[in-house]
Design a protein around this motif. Structure first.
Motif, PDB file in Angstrom:
ATOM      1  N   ASN A  62      65.575  37.905  31.202  1.00 36.27           N
ATOM      2  CA  ASN A  62      64.293  37.546  31.837  1.00 36.27           C
ATOM      3  C   ASN A  62      62.970  37.748  31.078  1.00 36.27           C
ATOM      4  N   ALA A  63      62.896  37.957  29.831  1.00 39.27           N
ATOM      5  CA  ALA A  63      61.819  38.084  28.980  1.00 39.27           C
ATOM      6  C   ALA A  63      62.517  38.063  27.485  1.00 39.27           C
ATOM      7  N   GLU A  77      71.160  35.367  31.852  1.00 43.54           N
ATOM      8  CA  GLU A  77      70.547  34.987  32.851  1.00 43.54           C
ATOM      9  C   GLU A  77      69.053  35.266  32.851  1.00 43.54           C
ATOM     10  N   TYR A  78      68.197  34.146  33.051  1.00 44.45           N
ATOM     11  CA  TYR A  78      66.552  34.273  32.860  1.00 44.45           C
ATOM     12  C   TYR A  78      65.937  33.649  33.820  1.00 44.45           C
ATOM     13  N   VAL A  79      65.429  34.559  34.758  1.00 44.83           N
ATOM     14  CA  VAL A  79      64.615  34.145  35.678  1.00 44.83           C
ATOM     15  C   VAL A  79      63.285  33.674  35.582  1.00 44.83           C
ATOM     16  N   LEU A  80      62.914  32.287  35.872  1.00 44.22           N
ATOM     17  CA  LEU A  80      61.773  31.876  35.200  1.00 44.22           C
ATOM     18  C   LEU A  80      60.460  31.990  36.202  1.00 44.22           C
ATOM     19  N   ARG A 116      61.114  31.698  21.381  1.00 45.95           N
ATOM     20  CA  ARG A 116      61.566  33.337  21.129  1.00 45.95           C
ATOM     21  C   ARG A 116      62.840  33.741  21.651  1.00 45.95           C
ATOM     22  N   LEU A 117      63.173  32.936  22.775  1.00 44.22           N
ATOM     23  CA  LEU A 117      64.544  33.050  23.532  1.00 44.22           C
ATOM     24  C   LEU A 117      65.513  32.370  22.709  1.00 44.22           C
ATOM     25  N   ALA A 118      65.303  31.175  22.070  1.00 46.66           N
ATOM     26  CA  ALA A 118      66.238  30.670  21.156  1.00 46.66           C
ATOM     27  C   ALA A 118      66.559  31.319  19.827  1.00 46.66           C
TER      28      ALA A 118
END
Length: 373
Positions: A249-250, A289-292, A305-307
């Motif tokens: 999530n960040a 899991e990434y809550v947008l 950054r996530l990639a």
């Protein structure tokens, strides 16, 4: 250690006992060994709600069981049904607490609730009947965007209470005409509570639900989610065979610590190190899991950054458009921004899928579960 339901604790809960524990109990009661398997099948294959319903067990044996043990059974207190077929169950525990479980009927394919599951299930469409189960009454993690966090943590659920959510919902689905003795096909430990904060009971519940003599779920069809309790992630990978989902999530610690206080104890670097150590087997990639959240973690820079964080890891990303909750101050980024975020990940070689939000109209979607205890 957080307490469980303590009423009548001197008598063991039959629903929480392993087959070997039941065998030992049956032996102490002077019954023949095969009675343990009969009892286990009633508890976990048939999901019996009471000892009285176990009609092929002698009455005298059932009376001795009643004197020496107890049987945890949840009561379905209320059911809400969404326009998309999702059913939200409010269940009452024997000490008067409330939890929620969510049933999601779904076709396989890219528009399903859990599209990445198709990879493990192979070709050929089928209906997937998933139950989202709770593991605690409330939650201690304090995630700022989650309604369950507003409850605080009251207590852990026992292994029997975790399992019985499955059995009560199966019974209700049979009642409304869903075919099959045990209609549910998939389980996600993504309801109320942090599963790895209730580690022993979650592990025992998995043992019971995976047992061939019991509910007989496939390990490929169960996913356990965590907000990032680092010490238990590697242990869980070694002691279980089911899939793991990590709620990230960040992409920076400054950002994540504001959203998820767990980051102050185990930061992103520690979390990523634990994921690298998580035993990887065929069909068992870790899902992030990434809550947008609109204007919080949904920028192109966040995607880059996530990639970078995930590069080289055998993982996939489940993007979850935020399900809005009154009073928490966060918003859904909208379909266009979600699509752009996914495209940015895809361009960098990261497998990313968008989770279909189910049950929003009855507050049954991800992050919306909460009850007055």
């Amino acid at each position: 250690m957080l307490p469980l339901f303590q009423s009548d604790a001197a008598r063991p809960d039959l629903r929480s006992l392993s087959l070997s524990d039941l065998s030992a109990l049956v032996e102490r009661l002077g019954e023949r060994p095969y009675r343990a398997r009969q009892l286990y099948a009633w508890l976990h294959r048939k999901g019996a709600a009471s000892l009285n319903g176990m009609t092929d067990l002698p009455r005298a044996f059932r009376e001795r069981l009643t004197a020496q043990a107890r049987l945890t059974t949840l009561d379905i207190d209320a059911v809400q049904e969404s326009t998309d077929g999702t059913r939200k169950y409010r269940m009452r525990t024997q000490d008067g607490k409330f939890i929620e479980s969510v049933y999601m009927p779904d076709e396989t394919g890219p528009e399903s609730f859990d599209p990445e599951a198709d990879e493990e299930e192979g070709p050929g469409a089928r209906v997937r009947l998933t139950l989202c189960v709770s593991t605690q009454v409330g939650c201690a993690m304090g995630c700022g965007f989650c309604m369950t966090a507003t409850m605080g943590l009251l207590r852990n659920l026992t292994a029997g209470e975790i399992c019985d959510q499955v059995y009560r919902v199966n019974a209700d689905l049979r009642r409304i005409g869903v075919p099959g003795e045990r209609p549910l096909t998939n389980l996600v430990y993504m309801g109320m509570g942090e599963p790895l904060h209730n580690y022993e009971n979650v592990l025992r519940s998995l043992e019971l639900l995976l047992s061939e003599e019991g509910a007989n779920f496939s390990q490929r069809h169960i996913t356990v989610s965590t907000s990032g309790l680092v010490p238990n992630i590697v242990r869980f990978g070694e002691e279980s065979q089911v899939k793991l989902a990590v709620s990230l999530n960040a992409t920076t610690d400054e950002q994540r610590a504001k959203l998820m206080p767990v980051d102050r104890k185990w930061n992103i670097a520690a979390l990523m190190d634990a994921v690298r150590k998580f035993p990887s087997r065929q069909g068992r990639r870790v899902t992030f899991e990434y809550v947008l959240l609109r204007d919080v973690n949904d920028s192109d820079e966040d995607a880059a950054r996530l990639a970078a964080l995930l590069r080289g890891l055998p993982v996939k990303v489940n993007l979850i458009p935020y399900n809005e909750n009154p009073g928490l101050g966060f918003a859904d980024p909208g379909a266009e921004r979600v699509a752009a975020f996914r495209k940015a990940l895809d361009a960098r070689g990261i497998t990313a899928l968008v989770r279909k939000n189910r049950g929003r109209d009855i507050a049954a979607a991800c992050g919306q579960l909460a009850v007055q205890a």
